[in-house]
Design an enzyme around this catalytic site. Sequence first.
Site, PDB file in Angstrom:
ATOM      1  N   LYS A 167      -4.865  -9.633  -5.739  1.00 17.50           N
ATOM      2  CA  LYS A 167      -5.944 -10.071  -4.848  1.00 17.50           C
ATOM      3  C   LYS A 167      -7.169  -9.196  -5.106  1.00 17.50           C
ATOM      4  O   LYS A 167      -7.029  -7.989  -5.297  1.00 17.50           O
ATOM      5  CB  LYS A 167      -5.456  -9.892  -3.403  1.00 17.50           C
ATOM      6  CG  LYS A 167      -6.498 -10.146  -2.351  1.00 17.50           C
ATOM      7  CD  LYS A 167      -5.966  -9.757  -0.970  1.00 17.50           C
ATOM      8  CE  LYS A 167      -6.323  -8.343  -0.549  1.00 17.50           C
ATOM      9  NZ  LYS A 167      -7.736  -8.098  -0.244  1.00 17.50           N
ATOM     10  N   LYS A 171       0.832  -1.202   0.000  1.00 18.82           N
ATOM     11  CA  LYS A 171       0.000   0.000   0.000  1.00 18.82           C
ATOM     12  C   LYS A 171       0.867   1.253   0.000  1.00 18.82           C
ATOM     13  O   LYS A 171       0.531   2.251  -0.643  1.00 18.82           O
ATOM     14  CB  LYS A 171      -1.005  -0.007   1.157  1.00 18.82           C
ATOM     15  CG  LYS A 171      -2.101  -1.079   0.977  1.00 18.82           C
ATOM     16  CD  LYS A 171      -3.321  -0.919   1.879  1.00 18.82           C
ATOM     17  CE  LYS A 171      -4.407  -1.934   1.488  1.00 18.82           C
ATOM     18  NZ  LYS A 171      -5.624  -1.908   2.295  1.00 18.82           N
ATOM     19  N   LYS A 193     -11.134  -4.195  -2.244  1.00 20.75           N
ATOM     20  CA  LYS A 193     -12.021  -3.034  -2.353  1.00 20.75           C
ATOM     21  C   LYS A 193     -11.279  -1.861  -2.959  1.00 20.75           C
ATOM     22  O   LYS A 193     -11.796  -1.153  -3.798  1.00 20.75           O
ATOM     23  CB  LYS A 193     -12.524  -2.636  -0.970  1.00 20.75           C
ATOM     24  CG  LYS A 193     -13.431  -3.636  -0.345  1.00 20.75           C
ATOM     25  CD  LYS A 193     -13.992  -3.050   0.935  1.00 20.75           C
ATOM     26  CE  LYS A 193     -13.937  -4.059   2.053  1.00 20.75           C
ATOM     27  NZ  LYS A 193     -12.767  -3.863   2.927  1.00 20.75           N
TER      28      LYS A 193
END
Length: 343
Positions: A193, A111, A196
């Site tokens: 993956k 991230k 969201k």
Amino acid sequence: MPRIFSGIQPSGELHIGNWLGAVKNWVNLQHSYDTLICVVDLHAISGKYDHQSLAQRTREMAIGLLAAGVDPEQATLFVQSHVPEHSELQWLLNTVTPLGELERMTQFKDKAQRLESVPAGLLNYPVLMAADILLYRADLVPVGEDQVQHLELTREIARKWNTEFARGEAFFPEPQPILSEAKRITGLDGQAKMSKSLGNTIGLLDSPEEIWQKLRPAKTDPARVTRRDPGTPEVCNIYHLHQYFSPPETVALVAENCRGAKWGCLDCKRVLADNMIAALTPIRERALELQAEPDRVDQILGDGALTAHRIAAQTMREVHDRMGLLSPARPVLSSPAQRDPEP
Ligand code: ATP
Ligand code: MG
């Protein structure tokens, strides 16, 4: 009865990866365990987010979970920020968490590399997750595979705290993961993956049209350039999704028709779409009913927060005591959850 804790961020739409990897397990296990399920809004603000829609997305996530079968009679469903002890315990656990361990977390590295400026909250995310779990002294945590590393760190934090403040006694149990068969669902891009925050999802509450519009362009086996090119089902994400939505005879037929180039990828996707729509329609219908009753949903979350807060407050009393903090002379009313009257 052993206790389960798990959480989900209101960081976007509840998707089939969340459902297959975690939420279905919560629904199955809630009958056999003391179960706490938390919409972790404080986690969802660890990156850039839209603060104007956060409250609505938090309620929507709770609606999705209720529609998927989380039963407030069986499980305590609540919002993380309604129980302020989560943030407080996080701070206390920060003091025993090694910085190096946080820096090597895969999710942090993934991230962080997408951000120009990395907020400290992203680094400390796993400490908040440890606090979520340890606050309820949970034994088991049903999660997807991506959370296993964070859970290992939770165990290390528990061990360190126990050594430092509980003379090695297991005041905080070392929580173990429960993984489902679908522990890592790949996104529609066929690579990352399903997440969201990556926009490669099928929403659990998507309409039949939305499901089809998203499945149509989804990645398949790159070897199938034309309809006549045979494929390898095992490398195709659509085939993997069939395994969770289609009956075994259809899965076998999909494999045969892919290998023998008897179906085009669109044919294969259409069958998947139909089976997915059949599985998700009842969930979507329950969600539509709940969306018409936001007060009822807020009531469920309010009850959940009270139950969770009672356990959390007890843990924090003992944690304060063991960490040597001075007790206040009289109770201090500081949080919305604490101000609520006892029933
Ligand atoms: P975000 O992209 O914001 O991190 P997310 O889709 O990863 O969102 P989380 O709220 O982080 O969702 O995770 C909720 C639960 O769903 C966790 O237990 C996580 O392990 C599980 N999960 C998330 N994505 C998948 C996936 N693709 N396959 C299986 N389980 C998943
Ligand atoms: Mg995630």
